[in-house]
Design a protein around this motif. Structure first.
Motif, PDB file in Angstrom:
ATOM      1  N   VAL A   1      -4.620   1.993  -6.480  1.00  0.00           N
ATOM      2  CA  VAL A   1      -4.140   0.942  -5.587  1.00  0.00           C
ATOM      3  C   VAL A   1      -2.689   1.230  -5.216  1.00  0.00           C
ATOM      4  CG1 VAL A   1      -3.625  -1.509  -5.351  1.00  0.00           C
ATOM      5  CG2 VAL A   1      -5.701  -0.793  -6.557  1.00  0.00           C
ATOM      6  N   LEU A   2      -2.374   1.087  -3.937  1.00  0.00           N
ATOM      7  CA  LEU A   2      -1.003   1.233  -3.458  1.00  0.00           C
ATOM      8  C   LEU A   2      -0.547  -0.092  -2.865  1.00  0.00           C
ATOM      9  CD1 LEU A   2       1.518   2.915  -2.636  1.00  0.00           C
ATOM     10  CD2 LEU A   2       0.303   3.466  -0.501  1.00  0.00           C
ATOM     11  N   ASP A   3       0.563  -0.611  -3.355  1.00  0.00           N
ATOM     12  CA  ASP A   3       1.126  -1.857  -2.837  1.00  0.00           C
ATOM     13  C   ASP A   3       2.385  -1.529  -2.045  1.00  0.00           C
ATOM     14  OD1 ASP A   3       2.217  -4.360  -2.346  1.00  0.00           O
ATOM     15  OD2 ASP A   3       1.744  -5.151  -4.315  1.00  0.00           O
ATOM     16  N   ILE A   4       2.320  -1.746  -0.725  1.00  0.00           N
ATOM     17  CA  ILE A   4       3.469  -1.524   0.147  1.00  0.00           C
ATOM     18  C   ILE A   4       4.326  -2.783   0.131  1.00  0.00           C
ATOM     19  CG2 ILE A   4       4.226  -0.983   2.492  1.00  0.00           C
ATOM     20  CD1 ILE A   4       1.377   0.137   2.957  1.00  0.00           C
ATOM     21  N   GLY A   5       5.578  -2.655  -0.254  1.00  0.00           N
ATOM     22  CA  GLY A   5       6.424  -3.838  -0.421  1.00  0.00           C
ATOM     23  C   GLY A   5       6.059  -4.568  -1.685  1.00  0.00           C
ATOM     24  N   VAL A   6       5.924  -3.822  -2.767  1.00  0.00           N
ATOM     25  CA  VAL A   6       5.462  -4.393  -4.042  1.00  0.00           C
ATOM     26  C   VAL A   6       6.412  -5.453  -4.576  1.00  0.00           C
ATOM     27  CG1 VAL A   6       6.541  -2.590  -5.448  1.00  0.00           C
ATOM     28  CG2 VAL A   6       4.552  -3.819  -6.347  1.00  0.00           C
TER      29      VAL A   6
END
Length: 220
Positions: free
Chosen positions: A46-51
């Motif tokens: 999973v990649l969270d952009i603006g984590v």
């Protein structure tokens, strides 16, 4: 890298979690969670952009799934908070463009919660996301739409904090709002198609509900 966003969230970082943990104070992370829960499987990435501080990945860390979590943010101070809360996550300081240039991995789920409204070039962001998705992967994101005749959401671009006396005021930090058909067009250009859509209340501003949209898109 968006230096204005970096400054804004560096300022917010000490009290962001406390301000947003109040019920209904900020609902996009919960909406993303509800959409992603059915997509979680063992051994996915999973990649969270603006984590940020990790509000959108909290439910993944508490699930019983073996998931590898990566996060990107332009604010080093927000990442510092996230790193302390979720030490097993793999965090990158910078923007998606820089990350995509260096990354040699593919992701099963890409999350962008409360981020799209600060991105001017949405088409480029979707193309970068598409390049990072697995064949059957999904991007789940929220965005702030243009709402005609709405007190706050009638413009497609406005200063995020217009009050110059506010400690959060940054003169060149803008919120960008989109119409659904424009978002759909930018997704299509990146060869992404919409598989899920919903409208919801993100928060309340001065007694007025702020409307957001959630979209799940996949490679077509």
């Amino acid at each position: 890298m968006n230096n204005s966003a970096s400054k804004y969230y560096d300022i917010l970082s000490p009290y962001y979690d406390k301000a947003t943990e109040i019920e209904n104070a900020w609902t996009p992370p919960q909406m993303v969670q509800m959409c992603c829960e059915k997509l979680l499987q063992n051994n996915i990435k999973v990649l969270d952009i603006g984590v940020g501080t990790g509000r959108s990945i909290d439910f993944i860390t508490k699930s019983n799934k073996l998931v590898e979590i990566h996060g990107i943010d332009v604010s080093e101070k927000m990442l510092s908070v996230c790193r302390e809360k979720y030490p097993m996550s793999k965090l990158f300081h910078g923007d998606l463009k820089a990350f995509a240039t260096q990354c040699d991995q593919k992701f099963d789920i890409i999350i962008a919660s409360g981020v799209i409204e600060f991105i001017e070039d949405l088409s480029s962001l979707f193309q970068d996301c598409a390049s990072l998705l697995t064949e059957k992967g999904s991007i789940v994101f929220t965005y702030e739409p243009v709402v005609d005749y709405h007190k706050f959401q009638f413009e497609d671009k406005s200063l995020t904090v217009p009050d110059k006396n506010s400690k959060l005021y940054i003169e060149d930090f803008y919120t960008y709002r989109r119409r659904f058909l424009d978002v759909q067009s930018d997704l299509k250009e990146a060869k992404l198609g919409i598989s899920e859509f919903s409208e919801f209340i993100a928060y309340n501003k001065g007694g007025v509900d702020i409307i957001y949209h959630l979209i799940r898109a996949q490679i077509i």
